[in-house]
Every structure is written in C-alpha cells, then in structure tokens.
Design a protein around this motif. Structure first.
Motif, PDB file in Angstrom:
ATOM      1  N   GLY A 137      53.516  39.981  44.329  1.00 45.46           N
ATOM      2  CA  GLY A 137      52.881  39.398  43.296  1.00 45.46           C
ATOM      3  C   GLY A 137      52.661  40.551  42.170  1.00 45.46           C
ATOM      4  N   SER A 138      51.189  40.433  41.610  1.00 43.59           N
ATOM      5  CA  SER A 138      50.615  41.302  40.647  1.00 43.59           C
ATOM      6  C   SER A 138      49.408  40.885  40.282  1.00 43.59           C
ATOM      7  CB  SER A 138      51.650  41.437  39.585  1.00 43.59           C
ATOM      8  OG  SER A 138      50.830  42.283  38.544  1.00 43.59           O
ATOM      9  N   VAL A 139      48.703  41.582  39.994  1.00 48.37           N
ATOM     10  CA  VAL A 139      47.348  41.312  39.389  1.00 48.37           C
ATOM     11  C   VAL A 139      47.392  40.528  38.158  1.00 48.37           C
ATOM     12  CG1 VAL A 139      46.014  43.372  40.023  1.00 48.37           C
ATOM     13  CG2 VAL A 139      47.129  43.660  37.981  1.00 48.37           C
ATOM     14  N   ALA A 140      48.760  40.736  37.562  1.00 43.49           N
ATOM     15  CA  ALA A 140      49.220  40.091  36.287  1.00 43.49           C
ATOM     16  C   ALA A 140      49.417  38.601  36.688  1.00 43.49           C
ATOM     17  CB  ALA A 140      50.466  40.578  35.706  1.00 43.49           C
ATOM     18  N   GLY A 141      49.541  38.147  37.942  1.00 41.15           N
ATOM     19  CA  GLY A 141      49.397  37.007  38.271  1.00 41.15           C
ATOM     20  C   GLY A 141      48.285  36.269  38.076  1.00 41.15           C
ATOM     21  N   PRO A 144      45.094  37.502  33.018  1.00 50.98           N
ATOM     22  CA  PRO A 144      45.689  37.581  31.721  1.00 50.98           C
ATOM     23  C   PRO A 144      45.581  38.919  30.802  1.00 50.98           C
ATOM     24  CG  PRO A 144      43.907  36.168  31.164  1.00 50.98           C
ATOM     25  CD  PRO A 144      43.913  36.668  32.721  1.00 50.98           C
ATOM     26  N   TYR A 145      46.464  39.403  30.187  1.00 49.77           N
ATOM     27  CA  TYR A 145      46.469  40.519  29.218  1.00 49.77           C
ATOM     28  C   TYR A 145      47.521  40.438  28.271  1.00 49.77           C
ATOM     29  CZ  TYR A 145      50.149  42.769  32.197  1.00 49.77           C
ATOM     30  OH  TYR A 145      51.244  43.009  32.962  1.00 49.77           O
ATOM     31  N   PRO A 146      47.380  41.298  26.901  1.00 48.53           N
ATOM     32  CA  PRO A 146      48.289  41.074  25.953  1.00 48.53           C
ATOM     33  C   PRO A 146      49.429  41.689  26.382  1.00 48.53           C
ATOM     34  CG  PRO A 146      46.278  42.063  25.145  1.00 48.53           C
ATOM     35  CD  PRO A 146      45.898  42.089  26.757  1.00 48.53           C
ATOM     36  N   VAL A 150      55.298  36.237  30.035  1.00 47.84           N
ATOM     37  CA  VAL A 150      56.243  35.529  31.155  1.00 47.84           C
ATOM     38  C   VAL A 150      55.988  36.404  32.406  1.00 47.84           C
ATOM     39  CG1 VAL A 150      58.488  35.269  31.961  1.00 47.84           C
ATOM     40  CG2 VAL A 150      57.846  34.285  29.815  1.00 47.84           C
ATOM     41  N   TYR A 151      55.961  37.666  32.241  1.00 48.88           N
ATOM     42  CA  TYR A 151      55.734  38.596  33.290  1.00 48.88           C
ATOM     43  C   TYR A 151      54.528  37.859  34.425  1.00 48.88           C
ATOM     44  CZ  TYR A 151      54.892  42.285  36.875  1.00 48.88           C
ATOM     45  OH  TYR A 151      54.675  42.876  37.804  1.00 48.88           O
ATOM     46  N   GLY A 152      53.341  38.029  33.833  1.00 46.48           N
ATOM     47  CA  GLY A 152      52.040  37.407  34.471  1.00 46.48           C
ATOM     48  C   GLY A 152      52.790  36.167  35.034  1.00 46.48           C
ATOM     49  N   ALA A 180      49.416  41.573  45.741  1.00 47.09           N
ATOM     50  CA  ALA A 180      49.439  41.670  44.530  1.00 47.09           C
ATOM     51  C   ALA A 180      48.725  42.906  43.949  1.00 47.09           C
ATOM     52  CB  ALA A 180      48.326  40.486  43.789  1.00 47.09           C
ATOM     53  N   PRO A 181      49.360  44.102  43.714  1.00 45.92           N
ATOM     54  CA  PRO A 181      48.884  45.220  43.107  1.00 45.92           C
ATOM     55  C   PRO A 181      48.636  45.503  41.701  1.00 45.92           C
ATOM     56  CG  PRO A 181      51.091  45.705  44.340  1.00 45.92           C
ATOM     57  CD  PRO A 181      51.228  44.090  43.927  1.00 45.92           C
ATOM     58  N   GLY A 182      47.659  46.345  41.235  1.00 40.27           N
ATOM     59  CA  GLY A 182      47.486  46.737  39.976  1.00 40.27           C
ATOM     60  C   GLY A 182      48.467  47.734  39.810  1.00 40.27           C
ATOM     61  N   MET A 183      48.002  48.666  38.686  1.00 45.90           N
ATOM     62  CA  MET A 183      48.813  49.774  38.252  1.00 45.90           C
ATOM     63  C   MET A 183      49.354  50.826  39.103  1.00 45.90           C
ATOM     64  SD  MET A 183      47.981  52.250  35.235  1.00 45.90           S
ATOM     65  CE  MET A 183      46.719  53.318  36.092  1.00 45.90           C
ATOM     66  N   ALA A 184      50.657  50.990  39.465  1.00 44.93           N
ATOM     67  CA  ALA A 184      51.350  51.729  40.391  1.00 44.93           C
ATOM     68  C   ALA A 184      52.294  52.671  39.583  1.00 44.93           C
ATOM     69  CB  ALA A 184      51.708  50.914  41.684  1.00 44.93           C
ATOM     70  N   GLU A 187      59.092  53.242  38.783  1.00 48.93           N
ATOM     71  CA  GLU A 187      59.995  53.274  37.647  1.00 48.93           C
ATOM     72  C   GLU A 187      59.674  52.003  37.068  1.00 48.93           C
ATOM     73  OE1 GLU A 187      64.075  53.547  38.881  1.00 48.93           O
ATOM     74  OE2 GLU A 187      63.608  55.519  40.017  1.00 48.93           O
ATOM     75  N   PHE A 188      58.455  51.301  37.348  1.00 49.14           N
ATOM     76  CA  PHE A 188      58.313  49.869  36.794  1.00 49.14           C
ATOM     77  C   PHE A 188      58.123  50.097  35.206  1.00 49.14           C
ATOM     78  CE2 PHE A 188      54.935  47.032  35.477  1.00 49.14           C
ATOM     79  CZ  PHE A 188      55.261  45.746  35.984  1.00 49.14           C
ATOM     80  N   THR A 189      57.272  50.996  34.717  1.00 47.93           N
ATOM     81  CA  THR A 189      57.319  51.035  33.312  1.00 47.93           C
ATOM     82  C   THR A 189      58.305  51.601  32.417  1.00 47.93           C
ATOM     83  OG1 THR A 189      54.656  51.266  33.571  1.00 47.93           O
ATOM     84  CG2 THR A 189      55.527  51.992  31.697  1.00 47.93           C
ATOM     85  N   VAL A 191      61.492  50.766  33.233  1.00 46.46           N
ATOM     86  CA  VAL A 191      62.084  49.617  33.054  1.00 46.46           C
ATOM     87  C   VAL A 191      61.577  48.744  31.921  1.00 46.46           C
ATOM     88  CG1 VAL A 191      62.901  47.465  34.212  1.00 46.46           C
ATOM     89  CG2 VAL A 191      62.886  49.598  35.315  1.00 46.46           C
ATOM     90  N   ARG A 192      60.049  48.502  32.115  1.00 45.93           N
ATOM     91  CA  ARG A 192      59.492  47.875  31.074  1.00 45.93           C
ATOM     92  C   ARG A 192      59.724  48.079  29.489  1.00 45.93           C
ATOM     93  NH1 ARG A 192      53.320  45.816  32.246  1.00 45.93           N
ATOM     94  NH2 ARG A 192      53.765  43.775  31.722  1.00 45.93           N
ATOM     95  N   THR A 193      59.775  49.421  29.591  1.00 44.72           N
ATOM     96  CA  THR A 193      60.111  50.036  28.233  1.00 44.72           C
ATOM     97  C   THR A 193      61.500  50.358  27.743  1.00 44.72           C
ATOM     98  OG1 THR A 193      59.312  52.207  29.061  1.00 44.72           O
ATOM     99  CG2 THR A 193      57.586  51.052  28.140  1.00 44.72           C
ATOM    100  N   ARG A 240      40.505  53.706  39.601  1.00 46.44           N
ATOM    101  CA  ARG A 240      40.421  53.911  38.007  1.00 46.44           C
ATOM    102  C   ARG A 240      40.891  52.773  37.054  1.00 46.44           C
ATOM    103  NH1 ARG A 240      41.473  60.114  37.191  1.00 46.44           N
ATOM    104  NH2 ARG A 240      40.346  59.741  35.207  1.00 46.44           N
ATOM    105  N   GLN A 241      41.199  51.693  37.596  1.00 51.59           N
ATOM    106  CA  GLN A 241      41.604  50.417  36.946  1.00 51.59           C
ATOM    107  C   GLN A 241      40.559  49.216  37.060  1.00 51.59           C
ATOM    108  OE1 GLN A 241      45.287  48.579  37.949  1.00 51.59           O
ATOM    109  NE2 GLN A 241      45.792  47.893  35.968  1.00 51.59           N
ATOM    110  N   ALA A 242      40.243  48.525  35.803  1.00 50.59           N
ATOM    111  CA  ALA A 242      39.299  47.386  36.026  1.00 50.59           C
ATOM    112  C   ALA A 242      39.634  46.667  34.789  1.00 50.59           C
ATOM    113  CB  ALA A 242      37.822  47.875  36.091  1.00 50.59           C
TER     114      ALA A 242
HETATM  115  O1  LIG Z   1      52.749  44.450  37.973  1.00 50.00           O
HETATM  116  C1  LIG Z   1      52.075  45.158  37.339  1.00 50.00           C
HETATM  117  C2  LIG Z   1      50.761  45.775  37.017  1.00 50.00           C
HETATM  118  S1  LIG Z   1      50.522  45.585  35.535  1.00 50.00           S
HETATM  119  O2  LIG Z   1      51.302  46.323  34.569  1.00 50.00           O
HETATM  120  O3  LIG Z   1      50.535  44.034  35.193  1.00 50.00           O
HETATM  121  O4  LIG Z   1      48.918  45.683  35.435  1.00 50.00           O
END
Ligand SMILES: O=CCS(=O)(=O)O
Ligand SMILES: NC(=O)C1=CN([C@@H]2O[C@H](COP(=O)(O)OP(=O)(O)OC[C@H]3O[C@@H](n4cnc5c(N)ncnc54)[C@H](OP(=O)(O)O)[C@@H]3O)[C@@H](O)[C@H]2O)C=CC1
Length: 253
Positions: A137-141, A144-146, A150-152, A180-184, A187-189, A191-193, A240-242
């Motif tokens: 999963g993810s913290v995004a689940g 919410p954040y801008p 659909v990802y969250g 449910a991880p936070g920022m890791a 290659e996630f970002t 791909v996202r960008t 270092r994430q909150a």
């Molecule tokens: O699932 C990924 C972590 S975040 O980009 O939503 O913080």
C-alpha cells in the motif's frame, strides 16, 4: 524450502526483497515486464537459491492466471505472495491529468494486484498456516496530498482489500498485511515524472528517505513472524517526513 512470489522484482522494493529472501534461503518466483533485468537477477540469485522468472504484465489477467497455474511443483506450495508491482503517474493536479494515466494506475495498482491475488490464492491455501500475502500500500492510501488523486485512492483500495481478504481467509492460516511506506528512494519518482531524473534527484536530495532495503527487511520480518501473528497494517515513514497543516484558500488582501 519456503517460496515467495514477488511482483515487480525488476527494481526498488521488489528487487531488494528478492535479495533479502534469497539470503535467507527462500525459493524465488520473480516477475516484472523488463525481461533483461529479470534474467540478470536470476543469474545472480540462482547461485544461492532456486529462481523462476516470469516476464509478466500484472494487468494481463489471462497471462497471470496461466503463468501461476503452471508453476513447477518444486516452487509449491507458495509460502508468501508479495504484491509489489505498482506505480504512480501524473503528479500534477487532478484537473490537469491525462485520463490515460489514471487508467494505468487503476489497471496496475488495483486490477493487477487483484489478478495476481486471485491466481495465487489456491497456491497459498495449499500451504495454509504460515502463508502470507503482503500487499504494498502506501501512506498515500491513508493521507491525502495534492497530486495524490488516483494513486492515493488505488492504495486505499489495497488497504481495504487486504482487510477484507483477512475476513474471508479466517481459518485458513493465511496472513494478510497492508505494508504502507512513505517516501522511499527507488525508481518510483522517475516513473511518476515520466523519466525526469532531475525531479527525482531533487525530491530525495538533502533528506534521508527510506531505502528499498529498509522495506525488504520489513517484508522479510512480516513473512517470518510466528504463524499465529497477523500485522494488519504497517505504516513506515522516514524520520525526516511528516504531515503538513491543512491548506487554506484565502481571499487576496
Ligand atoms: O507511495 C509513495 C509514497 S508518497 O509519494 O505517496 O509519499
Ligand atoms: N517508493 C516509494 O516512495 C513508495 C512506493 N510504494 C509502492 O511500492 C511498490 C514498489 O514501488 P518501488 O519499488 O518504489 O518502485 P519502482 O518503480 O522502483 O518498482 C516498481 C516495480 O513494479 C513493476 N511494475 C510496474 N508496472 C507493472 C506492470 N504493469 N506489470 C508488472 N510489473 C509492473 C516494475 O517492473 P517492470 O517495469 O519491469 O514491469 C518494477 O519492478 C509500488 O506498488 C509503489 O506504489 C509505496 C509507498 C512508497
């Protein structure tokens, strides 16, 4: 010898998990779309443990069902399924997103995860006690954040699907966890960008994100807990994430 099926083993958490479970002597069934990477991993890890690689797009339900229905006996029963394949796209606001990107996230993070779970359940049921389904999963689940749109929401699905699976699997011995991880930093970002290395580097610069190995360690921990313990949800952030305060739209002065 216990066996683990890891989706999305060509990069990030999936690849690190393959290495962690190999180190502990588990048989590996590794999937992803990038065959060359799978083959490289197979060459490396098959020196330690039996490795089977399946070049698969999790969105293709027929291919998933066929491949998992034909697993060699030596990799069965399945002890652990790690539903890791997934992605975020379109970090821009919802009103600017290309609809195709929403569909890709839904097709991968929801439909793909469901496809693999459905095909793997009979293989896990044969193992029963001590088997696990570990869903990324993810913290995004939860938060919410801008740009989360659909990802969250797809990761909220992962959480609820995990909980509901637990209800149906009660009595089978199969554990289910929403990890449910936070920022890791993976290659996630990138791909996202859509390949923006600079944006990816900028996100992780000057802070201390989680590393793929941190998540792999948690996956191994979850898979090897005593058989009577189920961790329903495990949320992990870098120190270092909150969270931020609520955002307020104000009239111009
Ligand atoms: O699932 C990924 C972590 S975040 O980009 O939503 O913080
Ligand atoms: N990094 C982060 O900050 C966080 C990530 N997550 C989640 O963790 C999981 C892994 O992400 P992470 O390791 O960071 O990202 P990576 O981009 O490094 O890895 C993603 C993996 O998913 C695979 N994948 C993507 N789409 C498909 C598909 N259609 N079929 C098969 N495999 C696919 C990729 O393989 P290939 O391209 O070869 O198919 C790759 O192996 C994802 O579900 C992500 O949402 C959760 C919280 C935080």
């Amino acid at each position: 010898m216990p066996s683990v099926l890891i989706t999305g083993a060509t990069s990030g958490f999936g690849k690190a998990a393959a290495m962690r479970f190999a180190q502990a002597g588990w048989s590996l069934i590794l999937t992803g779309r990038r065959e060359e990477r799978l083959k490289a991993l197979e060459e490396e890890l098959s020196k330690q443990v039996p490795v089977l690689t399946l070049t698969l797009d999790v969105r293709d339900s027929d291919a998933v069902t066929k491949a998992l229905g034909e697993l060699p006996e030596s990799f069965l029963p399945l002890t652990c399924l790690i539903n890791n394949a997934g992605l975020a796209l379109a970090p821009e606001p919802a009103q600017k997103v290309d609809l195709k990107d929403w569909h890709t996230m839904i097709d991968t993070n929801i439909t793909g995860l469901v496809n693999v779970t459905h095909a793997a359940l009979p293989l896990l049921l044969t193992q029963g006690e001590g088997a696990s389904i570990l869903n990324l999963g993810s913290v995004a689940g939860q938060w919410p954040y801008p740009g989360g749109h659909v990802y969250g929401a797809s990761k909220a699905f992962v959480q609820q699907f995990s909980y509901n699976l637990r209800c149906d699997l009660l009595g089978t011995g199969i554990r289910v966890t929403d990890l449910a991880p936070g920022m890791a930093e993976t290659e996630f970002t990138l791909v996202r960008t859509k390949g923006n290395q600079e944006a990816s580097d900028a996100l992780y610069r000057g802070t201390t994100p989680l590393q793929a190995e941190d998540i792999a360690e948690q996956l191994y921990y979850l898979a090897t807990l005593p058989a009577h313990i189920n961790i329903n949800r495990l949320e992990i952030m870098p120190v270092r994430q909150a969270w931020s305060p609520f955002n307020i739209n104000r009239d111009a002065e």
